[in-house]
Write an enzyme that holds these catalytic residues in place. Structure first.
Site, mmCIF file in Angstrom:
data_model
loop_
_atom_site.group_PDB
_atom_site.id
_atom_site.type_symbol
_atom_site.label_atom_id
_atom_site.label_comp_id
_atom_site.label_asym_id
_atom_site.label_seq_id
_atom_site.Cartn_x
_atom_site.Cartn_y
_atom_site.Cartn_z
ATOM 1 N N GLN A 101 0.863 -1.183 0.000
ATOM 2 C CA GLN A 101 0.000 0.000 0.000
ATOM 3 C C GLN A 101 0.901 1.236 0.000
ATOM 4 O OE1 GLN A 101 -2.144 1.892 3.400
ATOM 5 N NE2 GLN A 101 -3.968 0.982 2.448
ATOM 6 N N TYR A 180 -6.203 11.023 3.890
ATOM 7 C CA TYR A 180 -4.831 11.355 3.524
ATOM 8 C C TYR A 180 -4.806 12.061 2.160
ATOM 9 C CZ TYR A 180 -3.776 8.593 7.625
ATOM 10 O OH TYR A 180 -3.734 8.133 8.916
ATOM 11 N N ARG A 315 -7.606 -6.230 13.037
ATOM 12 C CA ARG A 315 -7.144 -6.509 14.393
ATOM 13 C C ARG A 315 -7.138 -7.990 14.766
ATOM 14 N NH1 ARG A 315 -10.160 -1.339 17.328
ATOM 15 N NH2 ARG A 315 -8.715 0.248 16.520
#
Length: 345
Positions: A101, A180, A315
């Protein structure tokens, strides 16, 4: 066909077959060394999770100006490329597939990371709040990018894709989500430009498609992560949906590896008339990766319903390096807790 849809194989693009439909979601851990090179612990961390159908790495900085957090890894120096070669080699030796990424944080940064320079952004619009992993530093005013800087940044994404190919990655994911830099161009709150890079859906999306085109010239497999809902580092604007509609309609004509939901929780959004993944699926007919709080069972449901083709798990894969084996054997999973972020296991 496997009786458990999670463990059906999947053809990604023209030349990749994934062993199952489980994707390791990108999760920033800030555990690179001080030169932003992946460590041996990171090699083992990714290698232990190679039985997922696809690993998407944590975000890799495309240039020094992309930094917004301490010790996040990068892919713009020879040492960094060499470090990632060790990661991809380990993952491939263990039978896995891995995408890098690639990102730029834009205004989600601070001069402490940029040798005293202001962060770059589409427009000079300040982000409020405390800078993570600091005691009391506050975000400040970014600097609006010039035309030359925009062109340089597009080139930096292209070079990052080329570097990822050299490092042995199977593809790249362009990070245009989570507030972002690329996402900042796609939202009216942060893009207030009146030139060719703002002011309309087409202009706001221009940079995204130029980055995708540039990356595709450098590496065969390119995926994209997007956040149609402005939920972090951005304020919602009702006009944003028209931008997202435009982006997805154009993406439907693109030969991408996939489009990936960029949400912490893939929840119902009234203005999208469904979850974010359901909204993406309505507008985009290619491969969709659902992400955002999915469990084993809710992931199965999303696959079975056709909402998504692949399920990204975050997670639980930190807490369970052997997540795939445990799910396959119907064994209980270790519960994630935030203290696990401090160690790479």
């Amino acid at each position: 066909m496997n009786r458990d849809v999670l463990f059906n194989t999947f053809k990604l693009g023209n030349d990749l077959t994934l062993s199952n439909r489980i994707v390791m979601a990108p999760m920033n851990r800030s555990m690179a060394d001080d030169d932003l090179v992946p460590t041996e612990a990171m090699v083992e961390y990714y290698g232990r999770r190679a039985d997922t159908g696809l690993i998407i790495t944590e975000s890799l900085m495309i240039s020094p100006s992309a930094m917004g957090y301490p010790n996040t890894p990068a892919i713009f120096t020879p040492a960094q490329i060499a470090g990632w070669k060790k990661v991809t080699r380990k993952v491939h030796e263990n039978g896995g597939r891995i995408f890098a990424q690639i990102w730029h944080t834009g205004r989600v940064s601070h001069p402490i990371y940029l040798k005293g320079e202001q962060p770059l952004a589409p427009s000079a619009v300040a982000l409020t709040g405390r800078v993570p992993r600091t005691d009391d530093l506050q975000y400040g005013m970014p600097r609006e990018m010039t035309e030359a800087e925009i062109r340089q940044m597009i080139g930096d994404f292209a070079q990052a894709a080329a570097n990822a190919r050299e490092a042995g990655f199977d593809g790249v994911e362009v990070h245009a989500a989570n507030g972002y830099l690329l996402d900042q161009f796609l939202h009216w709150d942060t893009n207030r430009r009146t030139d060719d890079w703002g002011g309309s859906e087409e202009n706001m999306a221009r940079i995204l498609f130029e980055v995708l085109d540039a990356a595709k010239r450098e590496i065969g497999q390119v995926g994209l992560r997007i956040s149609p809902a402005a939920y972090i580092h951005l304020e919602h604007d009702a006009r944003d949906k028209a931008v997202s509609d435009h982006v997805l309609q154009r993406l439907d004509q693109y030969d991408l590896a996939y489009v990936h939901t960029g949400m912490f929780e893939d929840s119902y959004q009234e203005h999208l008339a469904g979850t974010v993944t359901q909204y993406i699926r309505r507008h985009y007919s290619g491969t969709v990766i659902a992400c955002g709080g999915y469990s084993v069972n809710s992931g199965r449901e999303a696959l079975a319903s056709g909402d998504a083709d692949l399920i990204a798990i975050g997670r639980p894969l930190i807490a369970n390096p052997d997540f795939v084996a445990r799910v396959r054997a119907e064994q209980p999973l270790t519960t994630y807790n935030p203290e696990m972020l401090n160690e790479l296991v």
